[in-house]
Design a protein around this motif. Structure first.
Motif, PDB file in Angstrom:
ATOM      1  N   SER A   1      67.154  81.704  22.344  1.00 57.26           N
ATOM      2  CA  SER A   1      66.802  82.644  23.418  1.00 57.26           C
ATOM      3  C   SER A   1      67.919  83.663  23.645  1.00 57.26           C
ATOM      4  O   SER A   1      67.660  84.862  23.788  1.00 57.26           O
ATOM      5  N   PHE A   2      69.167  83.186  23.666  1.00 57.63           N
ATOM      6  CA  PHE A   2      70.298  84.081  23.920  1.00 57.63           C
ATOM      7  C   PHE A   2      70.436  85.124  22.828  1.00 57.63           C
ATOM      8  O   PHE A   2      70.536  86.330  23.088  1.00 57.63           O
ATOM      9  N   PHE A   3      70.437  84.683  21.554  1.00 60.77           N
ATOM     10  CA  PHE A   3      70.662  85.634  20.474  1.00 60.77           C
ATOM     11  C   PHE A   3      69.453  86.541  20.261  1.00 60.77           C
ATOM     12  O   PHE A   3      69.577  87.644  19.726  1.00 60.77           O
ATOM     13  N   GLY A   4      68.286  86.098  20.698  1.00 59.39           N
ATOM     14  CA  GLY A   4      67.134  87.000  20.696  1.00 59.39           C
ATOM     15  C   GLY A   4      67.349  88.153  21.665  1.00 59.39           C
ATOM     16  O   GLY A   4      67.027  89.310  21.369  1.00 59.39           O
ATOM     17  N   LYS A   5      67.917  87.845  22.840  1.00 59.25           N
ATOM     18  CA  LYS A   5      68.231  88.897  23.811  1.00 59.25           C
ATOM     19  C   LYS A   5      69.321  89.814  23.281  1.00 59.25           C
ATOM     20  O   LYS A   5      69.301  91.035  23.506  1.00 59.25           O
ATOM     21  N   VAL A   6      70.310  89.226  22.581  1.00 62.01           N
ATOM     22  CA  VAL A   6      71.388  90.034  22.014  1.00 62.01           C
ATOM     23  C   VAL A   6      70.841  91.018  20.984  1.00 62.01           C
ATOM     24  O   VAL A   6      71.218  92.203  20.964  1.00 62.01           O
ATOM     25  N   LYS A   7      69.917  90.564  20.142  1.00 66.25           N
ATOM     26  CA  LYS A   7      69.330  91.448  19.122  1.00 66.25           C
ATOM     27  C   LYS A   7      68.572  92.593  19.789  1.00 66.25           C
ATOM     28  O   LYS A   7      68.670  93.753  19.376  1.00 66.25           O
ATOM     29  N   GLY A   8      67.819  92.260  20.847  1.00 65.40           N
ATOM     30  CA  GLY A   8      67.098  93.310  21.561  1.00 65.40           C
ATOM     31  C   GLY A   8      68.042  94.323  22.184  1.00 65.40           C
ATOM     32  O   GLY A   8      67.762  95.531  22.215  1.00 65.40           O
ATOM     33  N   PHE A   9      69.176  93.852  22.692  1.00 64.63           N
ATOM     34  CA  PHE A   9      70.172  94.737  23.282  1.00 64.63           C
ATOM     35  C   PHE A   9      70.744  95.688  22.244  1.00 64.63           C
ATOM     36  O   PHE A   9      70.856  96.896  22.460  1.00 64.63           O
ATOM     37  N   TRP A  10      71.093  95.139  21.081  1.00 62.44           N
ATOM     38  CA  TRP A  10      71.644  95.992  20.014  1.00 62.44           C
ATOM     39  C   TRP A  10      70.632  97.004  19.518  1.00 62.44           C
ATOM     40  O   TRP A  10      70.952  98.161  19.255  1.00 62.44           O
ATOM     41  N   ASP A  11      69.371  96.559  19.388  1.00 59.91           N
ATOM     42  CA  ASP A  11      68.339  97.503  18.914  1.00 59.91           C
ATOM     43  C   ASP A  11      68.134  98.641  19.910  1.00 59.91           C
ATOM     44  O   ASP A  11      67.961  99.797  19.514  1.00 59.91           O
TER      45      ASP A  11
ATOM     46  N   MET B   1      70.411  99.855  21.907  1.00 60.84           N
ATOM     47  CA  MET B   1      71.575 100.734  21.828  1.00 60.84           C
ATOM     48  C   MET B   1      71.470 101.699  20.645  1.00 60.84           C
ATOM     49  O   MET B   1      71.861 102.851  20.727  1.00 60.84           O
ATOM     50  N   LYS B   2      70.903 101.215  19.521  1.00 60.51           N
ATOM     51  CA  LYS B   2      70.742 102.076  18.349  1.00 60.51           C
ATOM     52  C   LYS B   2      69.728 103.191  18.606  1.00 60.51           C
ATOM     53  O   LYS B   2      69.906 104.335  18.162  1.00 60.51           O
ATOM     54  N   SER B   3      68.662 102.851  19.317  1.00 60.23           N
ATOM     55  CA  SER B   3      67.629 103.841  19.575  1.00 60.23           C
ATOM     56  C   SER B   3      68.028 104.817  20.689  1.00 60.23           C
ATOM     57  O   SER B   3      67.453 105.881  20.793  1.00 60.23           O
TER      58      SER B   3
END
Length: 384
Positions: A370-380, A382-384
């Motif tokens: 759950s945590f790293f799923g949120k981290v991936k969404g955060f990074w994505d 930031m890129k957009s």
């Protein structure tokens, strides 16, 4: 320059009552008093003008003459003998008389609220004392009876608190005749001060007691037994009436206030009536489930069931194992916070088993997923 109308000076209508005139004068006297307007050179003139107006309008006869003849009533041609009751309305003697009506209002705060003609002060009350008492959390849980030693002033045994040798009674102060205050004329003002001979007590001691030097009390340490009720916490204040410092020359005794400080505990943290205890739980026990033994504030122990799959920070509640309420109302709870402990200093065999376990547990980390799923969404994002 022509004089202003007295009613305009005080800011009242011609039909104003005596109380309204007096109230208006008090307001003007406070507003323009020279002591309160040191930076205004015109304040003294306005103050005298208000006083002159009030001296006329407060007197029924002078007021009637003024209402009929105006200022001419006091200029020698109308009042006879310099105006009603004689004397110019702005004269020094009348000024002091008029000002005495508002003396208390102007200086009451500085004179201690005594007012004109006040009687002598009573024998001084003894000071209240403060004692800081530090106790343990266990003592706060159980309550205790504790003896404390308090340095304080106690009534002199030689003079029984009178301050006079042999216990003789004090005599009336000759300076103030027992009033505790003296008056002095300073120009226009009559100033009232605390009597310097008796310090406002109205009495003096001819032959001071040699033991207490006329104070009526001596310094001494006293042992007092204090009842500390169960449930006290830091900041609790206990009042012992009459156990403070003895009063001057037989005055009433002050009170003793005991302020409680509860020391920090190495196992329990307190929040009101509830207790918190952080308990380490082995990783295997947290994963598989099991029991752990925990201490309680009453000196006992309790077994707590650890559900399988427990995570760090999970809390378990033991009802009724907290602190008692200070004034009744039951008992608080105790909360166990689990701290999952990772093993250290692993053997070769233990490392091999954990690596094998890690390989079999790739899909068994819901919180991490759950945590790293949120981290991936955060990074994505930031890129957009």
């Amino acid at each position: 320059m022509a004089k202003r109308d007295y009613y305009d000076v005080l800011g009242v209508a011609r039909g104003a009552s005596a109380d309204e005139i007096k109230k208006a004068y008090r307001k003007k006297a406070k507003e323009f008093h020279p002591d309160r307007n040191t930076g205004d050179p015109n304040a003294e003139g306005k103050f005298k003008e208000a006083n002159e107006a009030y001296e006329v309008l407060k007197d029924a006869e002078k007021k009637a003459a003024y209402d009929r003849f105006g200022h001419a009533a006091f200029e020698g041609g109308m009042g006879g003998g310099g105006g009603p009751r004689g004397g110019h309305p702005g004269g020094q003697g009348d000024f002091a008389s008029a000002f005495s009506d508002v003396f208390d209002d102007l200086f009451g705060d500085f004179m201690g609220g005594g007012g004109r003609g006040g009687g002598r002060q009573r024998a001084a009350r003894g000071a209240d004392l403060r004692y800081n008492l530090r106790i343990s959390l266990e003592d706060a849980y159980r309550g205790l009876q504790k003896t404390i030693t308090v340095p304080t002033a106690v009534t002199c045994g030689s003079c029984s608190g009178t301050g006079a040798e042999g216990g003789a009674e004090p005599v009336t102060c000759p300076t103030c005749s027992g009033m505790g205050k003296v008056r002095a004329q300073q120009g226009f003002f009559t100033v009232e001060r605390t009597c310097p001979t008796c310090s406002g007590l109205g009495q003096i001691i001819k032959n001071p007691c040699p033991a207490c030097h006329g104070q009526g009390r001596t310094e001494k340490e006293r042992a007092l037994s204090v009842n500390i009720p169960a449930g006290v916490e830091t900041g609790t204040r206990i009042r012992l009436a009459g156990e403070g410092e003895a009063g001057m020359r037989g005055g009433p005794t002050g009170d003793l206030y005991i302020f409680i400080e509860v020391a920090e505990h190495n196992l329990f943290q307190r929040d009101g009536v509830n207790l918190y205890c952080r308990v380490p739980v082995p990783m295997a026990t947290a994963a598989l489930g099991g029991d752990v033994e925990v201490p309680t504030i009453d000196g006992g122990r309790s077994r707590v069931k650890v559900p399988a799959g427990s995570q760090s920070g999970r809390q378990m509640r033991l009802r009724g194992k907290g602190m008692p309420a200070l004034r009744g109302g039951g008992q608080g709870d105790m909360f166990i916070e689990m701290a999952i402990e990772t093993p250290v200093n692993l053997t070769t065999r233990q490392k091999a088993l954990l690596k094998e376990f890690e390989g079999l547990s790739a899909d068994n980390h819901p919180e991490a997923d759950s945590f790293f799923g949120k981290v991936k969404g955060f990074w994505d994002s930031m890129k957009s």
